[in-house]
Design a protein around this motif. Structure first.
Motif, PDB file in Angstrom:
ATOM      1  N   ALA A  44      34.232  67.815  18.730  1.00 51.52           N
ATOM      2  CA  ALA A  44      33.810  66.717  17.857  1.00 51.52           C
ATOM      3  C   ALA A  44      32.363  66.876  17.411  1.00 51.52           C
ATOM      4  N   ALA A  45      32.063  66.321  16.239  1.00 53.19           N
ATOM      5  CA  ALA A  45      30.674  66.271  15.775  1.00 53.19           C
ATOM      6  C   ALA A  45      29.883  65.291  16.636  1.00 53.19           C
ATOM      7  N   SER A  46      30.547  64.211  17.047  1.00 51.73           N
ATOM      8  CA  SER A  46      29.942  63.254  17.978  1.00 51.73           C
ATOM      9  C   SER A  46      31.065  62.573  18.745  1.00 51.73           C
ATOM     10  N   LEU A  47      30.717  62.054  19.916  1.00 52.81           N
ATOM     11  CA  LEU A  47      31.708  61.396  20.768  1.00 52.81           C
ATOM     12  C   LEU A  47      31.044  60.235  21.484  1.00 52.81           C
ATOM     13  N   GLU A  48      31.727  59.098  21.462  1.00 55.51           N
ATOM     14  CA  GLU A  48      31.247  57.914  22.177  1.00 55.51           C
ATOM     15  C   GLU A  48      32.361  57.421  23.076  1.00 55.51           C
ATOM     16  N   ARG A  49      32.052  57.223  24.342  1.00 53.14           N
ATOM     17  CA  ARG A  49      33.060  56.744  25.290  1.00 53.14           C
ATOM     18  C   ARG A  49      32.582  55.451  25.934  1.00 53.14           C
ATOM     19  N   THR A  50      33.478  54.470  25.966  1.00 52.15           N
ATOM     20  CA  THR A  50      33.236  53.224  26.689  1.00 52.15           C
ATOM     21  C   THR A  50      34.401  53.066  27.660  1.00 52.15           C
ATOM     22  N   ASP A  51      34.390  52.006  28.441  1.00 49.88           N
ATOM     23  CA  ASP A  51      35.517  51.744  29.329  1.00 49.88           C
ATOM     24  C   ASP A  51      36.802  51.509  28.535  1.00 49.88           C
ATOM     25  N   ALA A  52      36.674  50.961  27.323  1.00 49.18           N
ATOM     26  CA  ALA A  52      37.845  50.577  26.538  1.00 49.18           C
ATOM     27  C   ALA A  52      38.290  51.630  25.526  1.00 49.18           C
ATOM     28  N   THR A  53      37.374  52.459  25.017  1.00 49.72           N
ATOM     29  CA  THR A  53      37.728  53.399  23.956  1.00 49.72           C
ATOM     30  C   THR A  53      37.004  54.731  24.091  1.00 49.72           C
ATOM     31  N   VAL A  54      37.556  55.717  23.417  1.00 45.19           N
ATOM     32  CA  VAL A  54      36.890  56.991  23.169  1.00 45.19           C
ATOM     33  C   VAL A  54      36.967  57.196  21.666  1.00 45.19           C
ATOM     34  N   THR A  55      35.810  57.367  21.017  1.00 42.93           N
ATOM     35  CA  THR A  55      35.782  57.566  19.575  1.00 42.93           C
ATOM     36  C   THR A  55      35.025  58.844  19.265  1.00 42.93           C
ATOM     37  N   ALA A  56      35.682  59.717  18.508  1.00 37.99           N
ATOM     38  CA  ALA A  56      35.080  60.982  18.090  1.00 37.99           C
ATOM     39  C   ALA A  56      34.996  61.017  16.576  1.00 37.99           C
TER      40      ALA A  56
END
Length: 90
Positions: A44-56
């Protein structure tokens, strides 16, 4: 060089049940440490992970692969959106 539109792929970790139909449709999906679907951060160009989601965020020609993975998920735990649309959502 062709410039590709940016798009995001979000895995709803609360909805995911580890069926992993996505993994066979798009190799950027991986099993995470919790036994749920995740996204390979190196892909991925960027990745954000929280307890509820993973967004790339991606900027490549593989959106169709991500959409096939999302369609294969029996729990509708994967969403694919234009990056601009994802930025304006709450």
């Amino acid at each position: 060089m062709t410039e590709h539109a940016r798009y995001t792929v979000t895995v709803d970790r609360d909805a995911c049940d580890g069926v992993f139909a996505c993994l066979v449709r798009d190799p950027r999906f991986v099993e995470d440490d919790d036994g749920l679907a995740g996204i390979d951060p190196e892909a991925a160009a960027s990745l954000e992970r929280t307890d509820a989601t993973v967004t790339a965020t991606f900027a490549d020609d593989r959106r169709g692969d991500a959409e096939q993975a999302a369609a294969a998920c029996p729990l509708d735990a994967i969403a694919v959106r234009d990056a601009a649309d994802a930025e304006v959502e709450p």
